[in-house]
Scaffold this motif. Structure first.
Motif: not given
Length: 152
Positions: A148-152
């Motif tokens: 979620c944080r790094y939009a993997l």
């Protein structure tokens, strides 16, 4: 074909599967460290450190909570599902593994004198310790958070 593309485009599903696969790879590494040899079967076996079931369901619940909201019905369903799976992994399946260990010991003792008895042994490593379940839970939450944080 569109259905397959939609399934493959489901980020929450993909992140949960990545968490599960990550736990299985970690199990392989832990097994190599413990036994000083590579055992590829560790990638597909149940039990061990960390719990891939816990990683899967906790990543699923966390991903749903982060995308639909922590008060959504979907998050509530995923959380209850995760609790049931983790309880089963640490409780019921571990108890079944303990029973299998005792039954194997009884068979070994009863048939010591009759080596022709050739029954398959019961699988003993079925469940997880609470620590293994908690580590799987933390792994799943961490991977979902990263995604979620790094939009993997």
């Amino acid at each position: 074909m569109q259905v397959v593309n939609e399934i493959l485009g489901n980020r929450i599903l993909i992140v949960a599967l990545i968490a599960c696969l990550s736990a299985q790879v970690i199990k392989l590494v832990v097994d190599v460290i413990q036994h000083q040899k590579l055992n590829i079967r560790a990638l597909v076996t149940t039990g061990g450190m960390p719990s891939s079931h816990s990683a899967l369901v906790s990543a699923l619940a966390t991903g749903i909570g982060m995308t639909t909201g922590w008060s959504s019905p979907e998050f509530a369903i995923a959380t209850i599902f995760a609790i049931i799976v983790m309880y089963d992994a640490a409780g019921v399946r571990q108890a079944a593994g303990k029973q299998a260990r005792i039954l194997n010991q009884i068979i070994d003792e009863l048939f010591q004198e009759n080596p022709e008895f050739n029954e398959d042994r019961l699988k003993e490593l079925l469940g997880h310790t609470p620590f293994q379940v908690i580590m799987g839970l933390l792994l799943g939450v961490f991977i979902a958070w990263l995604a979620c944080r790094y939009a993997l």
